[in-house]
Design a protein around this motif. Structure first.
Motif, PDB file in Angstrom:
ATOM      1  N   PRO A  75       0.801  -1.231   0.000  1.00 44.43           N
ATOM      2  CA  PRO A  75       0.000   0.000   0.000  1.00 44.43           C
ATOM      3  C   PRO A  75       0.829   1.275   0.000  1.00 44.43           C
ATOM      4  N   ALA A  76       1.969   1.263   0.678  1.00 41.44           N
ATOM      5  CA  ALA A  76       2.808   2.473   0.719  1.00 41.44           C
ATOM      6  C   ALA A  76       3.315   2.824  -0.679  1.00 41.44           C
ATOM      7  N   PHE A  77       3.729   1.811  -1.442  1.00 43.73           N
ATOM      8  CA  PHE A  77       4.147   2.063  -2.827  1.00 43.73           C
ATOM      9  C   PHE A  77       2.953   2.495  -3.673  1.00 43.73           C
ATOM     10  N   GLU A  78       1.802   1.841  -3.456  1.00 45.96           N
ATOM     11  CA  GLU A  78       0.648   2.149  -4.292  1.00 45.96           C
ATOM     12  C   GLU A  78       0.167   3.579  -4.083  1.00 45.96           C
ATOM     13  N   VAL A  79       0.136   4.043  -2.833  1.00 45.02           N
ATOM     14  CA  VAL A  79      -0.288   5.424  -2.582  1.00 45.02           C
ATOM     15  C   VAL A  79       0.573   6.395  -3.386  1.00 45.02           C
ATOM     16  N   ALA A  80       1.890   6.213  -3.324  1.00 45.90           N
ATOM     17  CA  ALA A  80       2.795   7.113  -4.028  1.00 45.90           C
ATOM     18  C   ALA A  80       2.560   7.073  -5.538  1.00 45.90           C
ATOM     19  N   LEU A  81       2.466   5.868  -6.093  1.00 48.92           N
ATOM     20  CA  LEU A  81       2.270   5.724  -7.538  1.00 48.92           C
ATOM     21  C   LEU A  81       0.904   6.260  -7.970  1.00 48.92           C
ATOM     22  N   GLN A  82      -0.128   5.940  -7.189  1.00 49.91           N
ATOM     23  CA  GLN A  82      -1.479   6.373  -7.552  1.00 49.91           C
ATOM     24  C   GLN A  82      -1.627   7.881  -7.433  1.00 49.91           C
ATOM     25  N   PHE A  83      -1.017   8.493  -6.420  1.00 47.02           N
ATOM     26  CA  PHE A  83      -1.119   9.951  -6.284  1.00 47.02           C
ATOM     27  C   PHE A  83      -0.554  10.647  -7.519  1.00 47.02           C
ATOM     28  N   GLY A  84       0.618  10.184  -7.981  1.00 46.99           N
ATOM     29  CA  GLY A  84       1.207  10.784  -9.177  1.00 46.99           C
ATOM     30  C   GLY A  84       0.332  10.591 -10.398  1.00 46.99           C
ATOM     31  N   ALA A  85      -0.244   9.387 -10.543  1.00 49.49           N
ATOM     32  CA  ALA A  85      -1.089   9.087 -11.701  1.00 49.49           C
ATOM     33  C   ALA A  85      -2.400   9.873 -11.644  1.00 49.49           C
ATOM     34  N   ILE A  86      -3.016   9.918 -10.472  1.00 53.02           N
ATOM     35  CA  ILE A  86      -4.295  10.629 -10.327  1.00 53.02           C
ATOM     36  C   ILE A  86      -4.121  12.112 -10.622  1.00 53.02           C
ATOM     37  N   GLN A  87      -3.058  12.721 -10.091  1.00 54.72           N
ATOM     38  CA  GLN A  87      -2.830  14.137 -10.327  1.00 54.72           C
ATOM     39  C   GLN A  87      -2.516  14.418 -11.795  1.00 54.72           C
ATOM     40  N   ALA A  88      -2.033  13.401 -12.504  1.00 57.77           N
ATOM     41  CA  ALA A  88      -1.755  13.542 -13.947  1.00 57.77           C
ATOM     42  C   ALA A  88      -2.968  13.155 -14.793  1.00 57.77           C
ATOM     43  N   ASN A  89      -4.116  12.959 -14.143  1.00 63.45           N
ATOM     44  CA  ASN A  89      -5.378  12.621 -14.838  1.00 63.45           C
ATOM     45  C   ASN A  89      -5.349  11.258 -15.518  1.00 63.45           C
ATOM     46  N   ALA A  90      -4.629  10.308 -14.947  1.00 58.67           N
ATOM     47  CA  ALA A  90      -4.586   8.962 -15.521  1.00 58.67           C
ATOM     48  C   ALA A  90      -5.963   8.313 -15.421  1.00 58.67           C
ATOM     49  N   ASN A  91      -6.277   7.467 -16.399  1.00 56.66           N
ATOM     50  CA  ASN A  91      -7.581   6.813 -16.393  1.00 56.66           C
ATOM     51  C   ASN A  91      -7.583   5.570 -15.503  1.00 56.66           C
ATOM     52  N   GLY A  92      -8.750   4.944 -15.392  1.00 59.24           N
ATOM     53  CA  GLY A  92      -8.911   3.793 -14.514  1.00 59.24           C
ATOM     54  C   GLY A  92      -8.038   2.617 -14.883  1.00 59.24           C
ATOM     55  N   SER A  93      -7.775   2.418 -16.179  1.00 61.02           N
ATOM     56  CA  SER A  93      -6.961   1.270 -16.589  1.00 61.02           C
ATOM     57  C   SER A  93      -5.522   1.429 -16.099  1.00 61.02           C
ATOM     58  N   VAL A  94      -5.002   2.654 -16.114  1.00 63.16           N
ATOM     59  CA  VAL A  94      -3.655   2.902 -15.596  1.00 63.16           C
ATOM     60  C   VAL A  94      -3.622   2.657 -14.096  1.00 63.16           C
ATOM     61  N   GLN A  95      -4.657   3.105 -13.395  1.00 62.05           N
ATOM     62  CA  GLN A  95      -4.716   2.905 -11.949  1.00 62.05           C
ATOM     63  C   GLN A  95      -4.815   1.421 -11.597  1.00 62.05           C
ATOM     64  N   ASN A  96      -5.500   0.647 -12.419  1.00 60.11           N
ATOM     65  CA  ASN A  96      -5.577  -0.805 -12.184  1.00 60.11           C
ATOM     66  C   ASN A  96      -4.212  -1.466 -12.357  1.00 60.11           C
ATOM     67  N   VAL A  97      -3.463  -1.034 -13.370  1.00 59.45           N
ATOM     68  CA  VAL A  97      -2.106  -1.563 -13.576  1.00 59.45           C
ATOM     69  C   VAL A  97      -1.231  -1.218 -12.375  1.00 59.45           C
ATOM     70  N   ILE A  98      -1.339   0.006 -11.893  1.00 53.34           N
ATOM     71  CA  ILE A  98      -0.533   0.439 -10.747  1.00 53.34           C
ATOM     72  C   ILE A  98      -0.858  -0.398  -9.518  1.00 53.34           C
ATOM     73  N   ALA A  99      -2.125  -0.719  -9.313  1.00 52.83           N
ATOM     74  CA  ALA A  99      -2.507  -1.548  -8.156  1.00 52.83           C
ATOM     75  C   ALA A  99      -1.858  -2.926  -8.244  1.00 52.83           C
ATOM     76  N   GLU A 100      -1.901  -3.521  -9.436  1.00 55.75           N
ATOM     77  CA  GLU A 100      -1.307  -4.847  -9.636  1.00 55.75           C
ATOM     78  C   GLU A 100       0.210  -4.795  -9.487  1.00 55.75           C
ATOM     79  N   TYR A 101       0.815  -3.786 -10.081  1.00 65.75           N
ATOM     80  CA  TYR A 101       2.266  -3.593 -10.007  1.00 65.75           C
ATOM     81  C   TYR A 101       2.717  -3.372  -8.564  1.00 65.75           C
ATOM     82  N   SER A 102       1.981  -2.551  -7.834  1.00 67.02           N
ATOM     83  CA  SER A 102       2.364  -2.207  -6.455  1.00 67.02           C
ATOM     84  C   SER A 102       2.339  -3.423  -5.550  1.00 67.02           C
ATOM     85  N   ARG A 103       1.322  -4.263  -5.723  1.00 69.46           N
ATOM     86  CA  ARG A 103       1.233  -5.457  -4.880  1.00 69.46           C
ATOM     87  C   ARG A 103       2.474  -6.326  -5.070  1.00 69.46           C
ATOM     88  N   ALA A 104       2.832  -6.593  -6.332  1.00 63.69           N
ATOM     89  CA  ALA A 104       3.992  -7.444  -6.615  1.00 63.69           C
ATOM     90  C   ALA A 104       5.287  -6.772  -6.160  1.00 63.69           C
TER      91      ALA A 104
END
Length: 534
Positions: A393-422
Motif C-alpha cells: 500500500p505504501a508504494f501504491e499510494v505514491a504511484l497512484q497519487f502521481g497518476a491521479i494528479q496527472a489525470n490517468a484513467n482507470g486502466s492505468v490505476q488498475n495496472v498500478i494496483a497490480e504492479y504495487s502489490r507485486a
C-alpha cells in the motif's frame, strides 16, 4: 500460435536471410503488423515471444527466423523513441569482429581506436556515425556502452552484432529500459563479419519528433524533492506552531530515502512531461505521503522496541512512548489535512486511495502483532498476505497519487494496483533475504518480524524449527547451527529467491497493459532500483 521460450531457442530459429531485400521484406511485414497492434516499449520477453508467434501465424514461412523476428519486433517498439533522441545522445556499438583479421588498431578503455586503414568497412561506418554526432564504440560486450549510459551523456544504443550476442544482452536492456535498436550481422561465427549497410545507414539517420522527453533523472529529481522537506517549507505547510507540531516537523525533516514522494513525482512527470514544474499542490501531496510513512515508522519503532532510527534515538526513546504515539497520530492527521487543502483536482479519489492504504497497513500490522503473541510459524501464504498489506500500500499510494494528479484513467490505476502489490511483496522478500545474508546476524531468524525464509524452513523441517523455537524462547537463540545445517538454510533461501524473481516478474508483466511508454519505462527502472538483483 504462441511460441514458448524453448521454441525460440532452437537452431532452426537462428536462420538469417543473406540479402538486404529479404531483410527489408521481413521488416515491412513487421511494420504492417505493428500498424494494427499496439506495441509499447520496453517489451518483456513474453511480449516479444507473443508478437513473434502472431507474426508466424500470419506468415508461416517466418518460422525459420524466430530470433530475427524477436530482434526486429523489439527494434520496431523502440524506433519512434530512438528517432526522437538527438544523434549526439546515441551510442553506435560495433563488434570487434567487424574489423579485419590483421587490424593494426590499438584499444583504450572504451574500445578499438580505428586507424582508418581501409582493410575493412569499419572506417566508413564510423565516419558516417561521427559526422552525425554519434558516440561510436568498437568493443567486445556492452561494458563501455554501460559506462556512457550511466554517465548520463547518452540515452540510447544502436548495436551491431550476432543474434547470439543480442540474446545475451536482451535481459540487461530490459532491466535498464534502454531505448535500443539491434542490427544483426549476416554471420554468427565472429569472423569476416558483414552487416546490411543499407539498413544500418537508414537506422543511423532516423530522426524526428517523438513523445520521448528523456529518461527521468531520479537523482536530480531527488534533490528537488528533498528541498520540499526543509524546516521552513514544512512549517508553512503545517501552518500551526506548538511543541508537539515542532516535534513532528523535526521528525519528518530527518534523514530518509524519500522514496515515496520521489516515486509520486516521477510518475507525475512521466505522464505529463512537465518535469521540474512542481506547484504547491504537488509538494503538499508529496509531504502528505511522507507524513503517513514517517508516522508508520514511529509506530513500528515502538512495536519493534528499536532504540535508533537514522543513527539517532527513535522518537519514543528521545521522549517517551505516549509522546511518540501522539506525534505519530498527529502526522497521520496532517497527512489527510494536506490532501484536503492541496487544491488537487481529484481529492475524493486521493482520499479513497490513502484511506484504503491506511486500512490495509493496519490489517497487515494487526496480523503480524497477533502472530507475535502466539509464537507460531506462519505459512508462506500468510507471510505473503502480511507483506502485501504492510508494504504494497505504501508504494501504491505514491504511484497512484502521481497518476491521479496527472489525470490517468482507470486502466492505468488498475495496472498500478497490480504492479504495487507485486513490488511490495518483492521488496519484503528481498529485505528478508538480506537478513539471512548478513553474517553478523547470528541466525538470520527474525523473531520480531515475519520471515518467508523461516516459513519455508518450517515447511521443510518442522521438527527442527520447533526445537529451535523452543530453545529460542528459553533464551538460547544462538543454537541454530546445532539444529539446522547451513545447507538446509541455503536451500530455503534459494526457494525464497525464486519467489522473489516470480514477484518481480509479476510486476514487470503487469506493465504490458500500459499504453504510455514513458510510464512503462519509468516503472521498469524503478522496480530494478527498489528491488535490485541479489
Amino acid at each position: 500460435m504462441i511460441l514458448r521460450k524453448d521454441q525460440i531457442n532452437t537452431n532452426l530459429g537462428n536462420a538469417l536471410p543473406q540479402t538486404p531485400e529479404k531483410l527489408k521484406q521481413i521488416r515491412d511485414l513487421i511494420r504492417d503488423y505493428a500498424a494494427e497492434t499496439e506495441i509499447v516499449p520496453p517489451l518483456q520477453e513474453e511480449e516479444v515471444i507473443f508478437h513473434s508467434g502472431e507474426l508466424i501465424k500470419l506468415h508461416p514461412e517466418l518460422f525459420l527466423y524466430q530470433k530475427l523476428l524477436a530482434v526486429m519486433i523489439n527494434n520496431f517498439a523502440w524506433q519512434n523513441i530512438v528517432a526522437g533522441i538527438p544523434f549526439n545522445r546515441r551510442i553506435l556499438l560495433l563488434p570487434k569482429c567487424f574489423s579485419h583479421a590483421d587490424c593494426p588498431a590499438e584499444f583504450d578503455e572504451l574500445g578499438l581506436l580505428c586507424e582508418q586503414c581501409g582493410r575493412c568497412d569499419l572506417a566508413d561506418i564510423i565516419s558516417k556515425a561521427d559526422d552525425l554526432g554519434y558516440h561510436t564504440i568498437v568493443s567486445e560486450g556492452t561494458t563501455s556502452a554501460s559506462v556512457l549510459l550511466s554517465s548520463g551523456q547518452v540515452e540510447c544504443v544502436i548495436g551491431v552484432g550476432c543474434l547470439h550476442s543480442f540474446e545475451r544482452s536482451f535481459p540487461l536492456a530490459v532491466k535498464e529500459a534502454v531505448p535500443s535498436i539491434a542490427i544483426p550481422l549476416y554471420n554468427n561465427d565472429c569472423k569476416d563479419s558483414k552487416v546490411d549497410e543499407i539498413w544500418l545507414n537508414e537506422i543511423l539517420a532516423v530522426r524526428n519528433q517523438s513523445n520521448w522527453n528523456g529518461w527521468i533523472d531520479l537523482d536530480l529529481l531527488k534533490k528537488s524533492v528533498k528541498s520540499w522537506f526543509s524546516k521552513k517549507n514544512l512549517e508553512e505547510f503545517f501552518s500551526y506552531r506548538d511543541e508537539t507540531v515542532d516535534i513532528a516537523i523535526d521528525w519528518i525533516e530527518k534523514d530518509g530515502k524519500r522514496w515515496r514522494p520521489l516515486i509520486m513525482t516521477a510518475v507525475y512527470d512521466a505522464l505529463t512531461g512537465k518535469s521540474g514544474e512542481y506547484d504547491e499542490t504537488i509538494q503538499k501531496l508529496a509531504v502528505s505521503i511522507e507524513c503517513f510513512h514517517k508516522a508508520s515508522l514511529v509506530h513500528d519503532d515502538i512495536v519493534d522496541e528499536d532504540d535508533e532510527r537514522y543513527g539517532k534515538p527513535t522518537l519514543h526513546k528521545e521522549y517517551n512512548m505516549p509522546v511518540a504515539l501522539n506525534v505519530g497520530d498527529l502526522m497521520v492527521g496532517y497527512g489527510y489535512q494536506m490532501i484536503a487543502e492541496s487544491g488537487a483536482k481529484h481529492i475524493r479519489n486521493l482520499m479513497k486511495v490513502a484511506s484504503k492504504a491506511h486500512r490495509d497497513l493496519a490489517l497487515g500490522q494487526g496480523e503480524e502483532l497477533l502472530w507475535r503473541s502466539n509464537g507460531k510459524f506462519l505459512s508462506k501464504e500468510e507471510i505473503i498476505r502480511i507483506f502485501s498489506n504492510k508494504t504494497s500500500p505504501a508504494f501504491e499510494v505514491a504511484l497512484q497519487f502521481g497518476a491521479i494528479q496527472a489525470n490517468a484513467n482507470g486502466s492505468v490505476q488498475n495496472v498500478i494496483a497490480e504492479y504495487s502489490r507485486a513490488l511490495g511483496i518483492a521488496y519484503q522478500i528481498n529485505d528478508d533475504l538480506d537478513d539471512f545474508k548478513q553474517k553478523e546476524i547470528a541466525s538470520g531468524f527474525n523473531t520480531v518480524q515475519p520471515s518467508l525464509v523461516s516459513s519455508i524452513l518450517n515447511e521443510k523441517y518442522p521438527q527442527k524449527m520447533q526445537e529451535w523455537s523452543k530453545r529460542n524462547q528459553e533464551g538460547d537463540a544462538s543454537v541454530h547451527s546445532e539444529i539446522l545445517h547451513w545447507e538446509e538454510t541455503n536451500l530455503a533461501m534459494k526457494e525464497a529467491e525464486e519467489m522473489l524473481s516470480e514477484y518481480k516478474h509479476q510486476a514487470m508483466r503487469s506493465l504490458s497493459k500500459l499504453s504510455s511508454s514513458n510510464l512503462k519505462i519509468l516503472l521498469t527502472r524503478l522496480l530494478n532500483r527498489i528491488v535490485p538483483e541479489n
